[in-house]
Write a protein that holds these residues in place. Structure first.
Motif, PDB file in Angstrom:
ATOM      1  N   ALA A 269       0.823  -1.202   0.000  1.00 25.19           N
ATOM      2  CA  ALA A 269       0.000   0.000   0.000  1.00 25.19           C
ATOM      3  C   ALA A 269       0.865   1.263   0.000  1.00 25.19           C
ATOM      4  CB  ALA A 269      -0.938  -0.005   1.208  1.00 25.19           C
ATOM      5  N   PHE A 270       1.960   1.230   0.742  1.00 25.18           N
ATOM      6  CA  PHE A 270       2.881   2.370   0.747  1.00 25.18           C
ATOM      7  C   PHE A 270       3.523   2.561  -0.623  1.00 25.18           C
ATOM      8  CE2 PHE A 270       4.378   4.010   5.103  1.00 25.18           C
ATOM      9  CZ  PHE A 270       3.096   3.989   5.603  1.00 25.18           C
ATOM     10  N   LEU A 271       3.804   1.459  -1.300  1.00 24.28           N
ATOM     11  CA  LEU A 271       4.376   1.566  -2.640  1.00 24.28           C
ATOM     12  C   LEU A 271       3.372   2.179  -3.608  1.00 24.28           C
ATOM     13  CD1 LEU A 271       6.400   0.895  -4.945  1.00 24.28           C
ATOM     14  CD2 LEU A 271       5.305  -1.366  -5.069  1.00 24.28           C
ATOM     15  N   LEU A 272       2.176   1.624  -3.673  1.00 24.34           N
ATOM     16  CA  LEU A 272       1.194   2.080  -4.653  1.00 24.34           C
ATOM     17  C   LEU A 272       0.637   3.456  -4.320  1.00 24.34           C
ATOM     18  CD1 LEU A 272      -0.728  -1.238  -5.445  1.00 24.34           C
ATOM     19  CD2 LEU A 272       1.196  -0.188  -6.646  1.00 24.34           C
ATOM     20  N   GLY A 273       0.632   3.792  -3.042  1.00 23.97           N
ATOM     21  CA  GLY A 273       0.150   5.113  -2.643  1.00 23.97           C
ATOM     22  C   GLY A 273       1.195   6.207  -2.768  1.00 23.97           C
ATOM     23  N   GLY A 274       2.425   5.838  -3.088  1.00 25.68           N
ATOM     24  CA  GLY A 274       3.480   6.830  -3.286  1.00 25.68           C
ATOM     25  C   GLY A 274       4.254   7.192  -2.036  1.00 25.68           C
ATOM     26  N   THR A 275       3.901   6.600  -0.894  1.00 30.10           N
ATOM     27  CA  THR A 275       4.573   6.956   0.363  1.00 30.10           C
ATOM     28  C   THR A 275       6.042   6.556   0.345  1.00 30.10           C
ATOM     29  OG1 THR A 275       2.484   6.689   1.563  1.00 30.10           O
ATOM     30  CG2 THR A 275       4.518   6.688   2.865  1.00 30.10           C
ATOM     31  N   PHE A 276       6.342   5.361  -0.146  1.00 29.35           N
ATOM     32  CA  PHE A 276       7.737   4.934  -0.187  1.00 29.35           C
ATOM     33  C   PHE A 276       8.562   5.826  -1.116  1.00 29.35           C
ATOM     34  CE2 PHE A 276       6.914   0.420   1.441  1.00 29.35           C
ATOM     35  CZ  PHE A 276       7.604   0.643   2.616  1.00 29.35           C
ATOM     36  N   ALA A 277       7.966   6.291  -2.201  1.00 27.84           N
ATOM     37  CA  ALA A 277       8.686   7.187  -3.113  1.00 27.84           C
ATOM     38  C   ALA A 277       9.050   8.477  -2.391  1.00 27.84           C
ATOM     39  CB  ALA A 277       7.836   7.486  -4.348  1.00 27.84           C
ATOM     40  N   LEU A 278       8.115   8.999  -1.593  1.00 27.47           N
ATOM     41  CA  LEU A 278       8.389  10.217  -0.824  1.00 27.47           C
ATOM     42  C   LEU A 278       9.486   9.989   0.213  1.00 27.47           C
ATOM     43  CD1 LEU A 278       4.747  11.515  -0.211  1.00 27.47           C
ATOM     44  CD2 LEU A 278       6.454  12.498  -1.752  1.00 27.47           C
ATOM     45  N   MET A 279       9.568   8.773   0.703  1.00 26.59           N
ATOM     46  CA  MET A 279      10.580   8.435   1.708  1.00 26.59           C
ATOM     47  C   MET A 279      11.912   8.053   1.066  1.00 26.59           C
ATOM     48  SD  MET A 279       8.056   6.115   4.107  1.00 26.59           S
ATOM     49  CE  MET A 279       9.310   5.634   5.290  1.00 26.59           C
ATOM     50  N   GLY A 280      11.925   7.967  -0.247  1.00 25.46           N
ATOM     51  CA  GLY A 280      13.145   7.600  -0.944  1.00 25.46           C
ATOM     52  C   GLY A 280      13.492   6.133  -0.825  1.00 25.46           C
ATOM     53  N   VAL A 281      12.482   5.301  -0.549  1.00 21.77           N
ATOM     54  CA  VAL A 281      12.711   3.864  -0.386  1.00 21.77           C
ATOM     55  C   VAL A 281      12.586   3.174  -1.735  1.00 21.77           C
ATOM     56  CG1 VAL A 281      11.842   1.741   0.657  1.00 21.77           C
ATOM     57  CG2 VAL A 281      11.877   3.865   1.983  1.00 21.77           C
ATOM     58  N   GLU A 282      13.586   2.390  -2.072  1.00 24.61           N
ATOM     59  CA  GLU A 282      13.561   1.628  -3.310  1.00 24.61           C
ATOM     60  C   GLU A 282      13.333   0.153  -3.001  1.00 24.61           C
ATOM     61  OE1 GLU A 282      17.207   2.369  -5.367  1.00 24.61           O
ATOM     62  OE2 GLU A 282      16.806   4.517  -5.630  1.00 24.61           O
ATOM     63  N   ARG A 283      12.732  -0.552  -3.949  1.00 26.02           N
ATOM     64  CA  ARG A 283      12.475  -1.991  -3.839  1.00 26.02           C
ATOM     65  C   ARG A 283      11.742  -2.360  -2.549  1.00 26.02           C
ATOM     66  NH1 ARG A 283      12.252  -5.143  -7.816  1.00 26.02           N
ATOM     67  NH2 ARG A 283      12.987  -6.899  -6.561  1.00 26.02           N
ATOM     68  N   PRO A 284      10.559  -1.788  -2.314  1.00 26.69           N
ATOM     69  CA  PRO A 284       9.793  -2.138  -1.108  1.00 26.69           C
ATOM     70  C   PRO A 284       9.478  -3.626  -1.011  1.00 26.69           C
ATOM     71  CG  PRO A 284       8.839  -0.222  -2.189  1.00 26.69           C
ATOM     72  CD  PRO A 284       9.892  -0.741  -3.110  1.00 26.69           C
ATOM     73  N   VAL A 285       9.371  -4.292  -2.152  1.00 29.64           N
ATOM     74  CA  VAL A 285       9.078  -5.723  -2.124  1.00 29.64           C
ATOM     75  C   VAL A 285      10.184  -6.487  -1.413  1.00 29.64           C
ATOM     76  CG1 VAL A 285      10.101  -6.173  -4.411  1.00 29.64           C
ATOM     77  CG2 VAL A 285       8.347  -7.714  -3.502  1.00 29.64           C
TER      78      VAL A 285
END
Length: 200
Positions: free
Chosen positions: A166-182
């Motif tokens: 959900a964080f990936l698809l909602g864009g939250t991880f992108a805002l946090m600069g997190v790559e490869r959430p999987v």
């Protein structure tokens, strides 16, 4: 303008569900419209409501189909997977399904039942079926599944993967600069399993 006599009830139900799934996949839950479903099949919206009893019942039926599709998606990816890889296959399969079928996946979690309305038996059954697949795979890697509440552990792991997805698809991880959430989700799942005695 209806073609009320063109189909029997069973055919009409299938027709509505096929069109409803298309509309949900294209528009998402927030913009889902029973009127658009009716327009696509050439029947009145009243006919759609008569067959399903209301928009909530129609959405539940669509979500049940999504769960069935999702379960088959995971089973297909597990086919031929080695024992040591099957948990990772599940994690990646979760992310892949949600990404490919984003609006259908999101609708499962966006739909809220009105007060006093129970979840449809078909939706509950499909949801349980999906969870059973994951519980089965979790149990298979535990050295002594009899000492662990495997169903609760599997539910917790699903929540972990879901949150990352959900964080990936909602864009939250992108805002946090997190790559490869999987990969993060997979690492957390493996850590929890090993802490519960899994050999993986």
């Amino acid at each position: 303008m209806g073609r009320r006599s063109d189909h029997n009830r069973e055919e009409l139900e299938a027709l509505i569900l096929d069109a409803g799934r298309e509309v949900m996949a294209e528009s998402g839950y927030a913009r889902f419209s029973a009127r658009e479903v009716a327009k696509r099949i050439g029947y009145s919206v009243g006919t759609v409501m008569h067959v399903f009893g209301g928009v909530d019942q129609l959405v539940m039926a669509i979500n049940a189909r999504t769960f069935r599709l999702w379960t088959q998606w995971l089973e297909d990816r597990l086919e031929g997977a080695q024992n040591g890889d099957r948990i990772l296959v599940l994690v990646h399969g979760y992310f892949e399904f949600a990404t490919v079928h984003r609006n259908l996946w999101s609708a499962i979690y966006e739909h809220r039942l009105p007060g006093g309305m129970d979840m449809a038996d078909t939706l509950m059954a499909e949801r349980v079926h999906l969870t059973d697949v994951i519980t089965r795979e979790v149990a298979s890697v535990l050295t002594d599944a009899s000492t662990t509440d495997t169903a609760k552990l599997a539910s917790s792991l699903i929540a972990t993967v879901h949150g990352h997805c959900a964080f990936l698809l909602g864009g939250t991880f992108a805002l946090m600069g997190v790559e490869r959430p999987v990969d993060l989700a997979a690492a957390r799942v493996m850590e929890v399993l090993r802490a519960n005695g899994a050999m993986c």
